[in-house]
Design a protein around this motif. Sequence first.
Motif, mmCIF file in Angstrom:
data_model
loop_
_atom_site.group_PDB
_atom_site.id
_atom_site.type_symbol
_atom_site.label_atom_id
_atom_site.label_comp_id
_atom_site.label_asym_id
_atom_site.label_seq_id
_atom_site.Cartn_x
_atom_site.Cartn_y
_atom_site.Cartn_z
ATOM 1 N N LYS A 177 -5.374 -2.339 10.420
ATOM 2 C CA LYS A 177 -5.633 -3.200 9.262
ATOM 3 C C LYS A 177 -5.077 -4.581 9.558
ATOM 4 O O LYS A 177 -3.883 -4.701 9.825
ATOM 5 N N GLY A 179 -7.161 3.708 4.317
ATOM 6 C CA GLY A 179 -6.487 4.556 3.337
ATOM 7 C C GLY A 179 -6.909 4.301 1.925
ATOM 8 O O GLY A 179 -7.981 3.741 1.729
ATOM 9 N N PRO A 180 -6.183 4.658 0.940
ATOM 10 C CA PRO A 180 -4.741 4.898 0.908
ATOM 11 C C PRO A 180 -4.318 6.193 1.604
ATOM 12 O O PRO A 180 -4.741 7.270 1.219
ATOM 13 N N SER A 181 -3.515 6.035 2.658
ATOM 14 C CA SER A 181 -3.141 7.226 3.414
ATOM 15 C C SER A 181 -1.886 6.950 4.229
ATOM 16 O O SER A 181 -1.953 6.289 5.268
ATOM 17 N N PHE A 182 -0.761 7.428 3.763
ATOM 18 C CA PHE A 182 0.470 7.291 4.548
ATOM 19 C C PHE A 182 0.511 8.393 5.603
ATOM 20 O O PHE A 182 0.291 9.578 5.294
ATOM 21 N N LYS A 218 -4.590 -6.106 1.194
ATOM 22 C CA LYS A 218 -3.666 -5.359 0.312
ATOM 23 C C LYS A 218 -2.238 -5.400 0.858
ATOM 24 O O LYS A 218 -1.277 -5.293 0.090
ATOM 25 N N ASN A 219 -2.114 -5.570 2.157
ATOM 26 C CA ASN A 219 -0.765 -5.617 2.719
ATOM 27 C C ASN A 219 0.008 -6.848 2.254
ATOM 28 O O ASN A 219 1.230 -6.801 2.098
HETATM 29 O O1 LIG Z 1 -1.921 1.133 5.014
HETATM 30 C C1 LIG Z 1 -1.122 2.014 4.766
HETATM 31 C C2 LIG Z 1 -1.461 3.190 3.946
HETATM 32 O O2 LIG Z 1 -2.828 3.247 3.639
HETATM 33 C C3 LIG Z 1 0.272 1.919 5.279
HETATM 34 O O3 LIG Z 1 0.862 0.838 4.669
HETATM 35 P P1 LIG Z 1 2.159 0.158 5.363
HETATM 36 O O4 LIG Z 1 1.655 -0.382 6.660
HETATM 37 O O5 LIG Z 1 2.588 -0.897 4.389
HETATM 38 O O6 LIG Z 1 3.177 1.254 5.550
#
Ligand SMILES: O=C(CO)COP(=O)(O)O
Length: 286
Positions: free
Chosen positions: A103, A134-137, A189-190
Amino acid sequence: MVYSKPQPNGNSKVLVFGAGNFGSCLASHLGDSQHEVYMWAREERIVKHFNLSHRNPIYLQDHVFPSTITAVGPELPNKAFINNTLKPSLDVENLPLLIFVNKGIEVGTNALTLEIIADTCGPDIAKAATFISGPSFAKEIVQRQPTSVSVASLTELEATKAAALFHQPHFRCYTGVDPIGIELSGALKNVYAIASGMADGLGYENNTRATGVGDLFLTCSSSNSRNYTVGYRLGQGEKLDVIMKTLGSVAEGVPTTKGVKKIIEELGISAPIANSVSDRNIKEAK
Ligand SMILES: O=C(CO)COP(=O)(O)O
Ligand SMILES: NC(=O)C1=CN([C@@H]2O[C@H](COP(=O)(O)OP(=O)(O)OC[C@H]3O[C@@H](n4cnc5c(N)ncnc54)[C@H](O)[C@@H]3O)[C@@H](O)[C@H]2O)C=CC1
């Protein structure tokens, strides 16, 4: 908590470039599905450690990775490895999938990954490129927590092929044909995540955190939301009628699910999350 069992989906050979949090997470996810996975790491000690213990010494350290993954590197995979081990299809109709999960925007040019691919590899390769966002950690995916991702390519065909590779009961893939939109949203979004962290760091609460992304984020992510609270208590095993009686306030989402169900049916669209909330609430109301 009940975690979904992965469904074997095997037979594909996958080369994952990168053994950081997300690269190793995706290798694990695909290994879980019994695909034959090779994970390239640029550090020799990761390659050695991983192949001995099936753990990554730097990222997701608590996670034991599936035995279907082999770490390779630190040299980049050469032609012999690709031709002999991965054996990519040479049939133009059935080229290997090219999937990107990074991203960001290139500093200096402001180019997105798709534009960089088009510039460096040409339009045909860009047309085949697919983007997963994502959204996906990573750390929740490896625990098989329910997750949904967007999978976008310039053609529905490529997006669908990539979605089929990654799909699992706990990992839902929504396809689309707007890779630029997906890439831009993922990159931008970041910036808002940094702003949001700053607001929290300064001691502000939910209204401030949700500024810029709005109500969906606010109500989906806070126990201050009555609708979120209804869902949370349902998830904890309480009955809907008991929750509604004791909530002490309205939760508009409960009646709205009925209307949503009707709209979904009238438009003939796929909205599986809204549909299942609606089905569950209607079942309880009977
Ligand atoms: O993009 C992400 C989850 O979808 C991870 O976000 P971070 O890089 O801020 O940890
Ligand atoms: N961590 C997550 O939950 C998610 C991450 N992403 C995206 O995935 C991308 C990678 O993120 P993470 O894996 O979390 O980061 P990370 O920092 O955990 O790992 C990055 C990896 O890239 C390697 N690397 C860095 N520079 C390199 C270079 N020049 N050449 C080769 N390898 C290099 C590092 O050694 C490391 O292994 C980012 O764009 C991120 O936004 C997307 C969704 C979720």
